[in-house]
Design an enzyme around this catalytic site. Structure first.
Site: not given
Length: 488
Positions: A160-161, A184-186, A237-238, A259-260, A293, A390
């Site tokens: 979402w960011n 698949k978006p947030a 994401g996370s 990409e976490l 991130c 984070e």
């Protein structure tokens, strides 16, 4: 001021799933509200997909892949170029939409859209440069070569960011390589994804090549990981969710680009240019209200420059104007949700309990809700939550250090390794520290590092794979070796 709905272009405000070139409701008829984080109002009700809807998108992507992958690279390039042009033409409208669902100031939103569009422009050209190689033969009767071929159906699960940029950073190389992609978006920010799909359709991207399926991440993500037709999944994401996707994908040996999470150090050495170091810290820490991130999560400052840096950073932070992203002069928007506010507060409380001092900010602004003051903490230490987790908010903790070795040790003392920054004018130190930091991306004397022509990605538990640059398209291709006998 006007409500968000009156500012959003009608042709870009899509609320249905985009599958096989058409727009449809979810098969269960359910919808979910998209909430403006600045006002708490509902921007739109968006369709919620079922697992069957995701299977339909995979079916369409599989069918479309054959024709798209055979489309000559120059033709794919022209279509992608047109998509890029449409996004640039509609940047202001897309920015209104992005700010309404995500909250960042309009100037930042527009900047994100143009940044994301840059990936389409870049990879439209790379589509024509997917070169193979001729291998010197080991037999006069034999010829050997390699080619790169599209992997097939791919999927992008995005956060979402950066609801526009993270999609385009993945979709552009996938489509350039000849793959089809399902996005698949947030759940918090699906509107930007659907608007981009509408413009992709207008640009001439064939039905099924690019789909957008909105709804529950766990439910729909599991369909993607279990289906053997989906060859590659790209996720931002996370780290926690990245581990889940990796485990679920094991059964089909799916290729993953992850990409976490990040815990970026920003180090200011005594020999740094003070003004530039403060500017770099502001650029890195407070973009998108600290919800990135790669933002500076831990700021290490050497003894000799510590007090001057803290004073100068505080002055610049005081200039930030927190407000609705659509209001003129706003430089920091709201946090995405009350849960995000709770996490920032938890980190501040923990820091106070362990001896840190809040010298600026520390709570919500007078507007309340999700508007958090830019917060400066001193006397922070590596054992605090703000140094281990984070934060994802406008919290700048300063940790004092004495020696270069100490700074490197503390910077690397984390399971994450996405980005790192440092400021120095000593060329020897620049070389040593750049090589010593355990991260995938290093910013030296700058807090802004992203560019579509450069590879982006992390090490350790910040992920695998690279996005951007000529390396980014390789995530969506297979390297095939061809050996031809009997040619002499």
């Amino acid at each position: 001021m006007s409500t968000p709905a009156t500012l959003i272009a009608d042709d870009l405000l899509r609320t249905q799933l985009h599958i096989a070139g058409g727009w449809r409701d979810g098969s269960a008829g359910e919808s979910s509200p998209v909430i403006d984080p600045a006002t708490g109002e509902t921007v739109a009700e968006v369709a919620v997909a079922t697992p069957d809807d995701m299977v339909a998108a995979i079916d369409a992507a599989q069918e479309a892949f054959a024709g798209w992958s055979r489309t000559p690279a120059p033709q794919r390039s022209r279509i992608l170029r047109r998509w890029y042009e449409l996004i640039v033409e509609r940047a202001d409208d897309l920015a209104q939409l992005l700010t309404a669902e995500q909250g960042k100031p309009l100037a930042e939103a527009r900047g994100e859209i143009l940044y994301g569009a840059g990936f389409i422009e870049w990879f439209a050209e790379e589509a024509k440069r997917l070169y193979g190689e001729v291998i010197p033969t080991n037999n006069p009767d034999r010829r050997m070569m390699t080619i790169r071929s599209a992997v097939g159906v791919t999927a992008a699960i995005t956060p979402w960011n950066f609801p526009c940029a993270m999609i385009l950073r993945k979709a552009a190389p996938a489509l350039a390589a000849g793959c089809s992609m399902i996005i698949k978006p947030a759940e918090e920010t699906p509107l930007s994804a659907l608007a981009l799909a509408a413009l992709a359709q207008e640009a001439g991207i064939p039905a099924g090549v690019l789909s957008v399926v909105t709804g529950s991440g766990p439910r729909l993500g599991e369909v993607l990981t279990r289906d053997e037709r989906v060859r590659t999944i790209s996720f931002t994401g996370s780290t926690e969710v990245g581990r889940i996707l990796m485990a679920q994908s094991a059964g089909t040996l799916k290729r993953l680009a992850l990409e976490l999470g990040g815990n970026a150090p920003l180090i200011v050495f005594d020999d740094a240019d003070l003004d530039n170091a403060v500017k770099g810290a502001m650029d890195s820490k407070f973009r998108n209200a600290g919800q990135t991130c790669v933002c500076a999560n831990r700021i290490f400052v050497q003894d000799g420059i510590h007090d001057a840096f803290v004073e100068a950073l505080g002055r610049e932070m005081a200039k930030l104007r927190v407000g609705d992203g659509r209001e003129p002069g706003t430089t920091q928007g709201p946090l995405i949700s009350p849960a995000a506010v709770d996490k920032v507060r938890r980190h501040i409380d923990d820091a106070r309990d362990k001896g840190a001092r809040v010298v600026q900010g520390g709570d919500l602004t007078e507007r309340g809700r999700t508007f958090f003051t830019p917060t400066l903490i001193v006397d922070a230490s590596p054992d605090m939550l703000l140094a281990r987790e984070e934060t994802f908010g406008p919290l700048a903790p300063v940790i004092r250090f004495s020696t270069e070795e100490e700074a490197i040790r503390m910077a690397n003392d984390t399971e994450f390794g996405l980005a790192g920054y440092f400021f120095s004018r000593d060329i020897g130190r620049i070389t040593r520290v750049s090589e010593a930091l355990e991260v995938g991306v290093v910013g030296v004397n700058t807090g802004l590092i992203s560019y579509e022509g450069a590879p982006f990605g992390g090490v350790k538990q910040s992920g695998i794979g690279r996005e951007g640059s000529r390396h980014g398209i390789e995530e969506y291709t297979d390297l095939k070796y061809i050996c031809i006998e009997g040619v002499a």
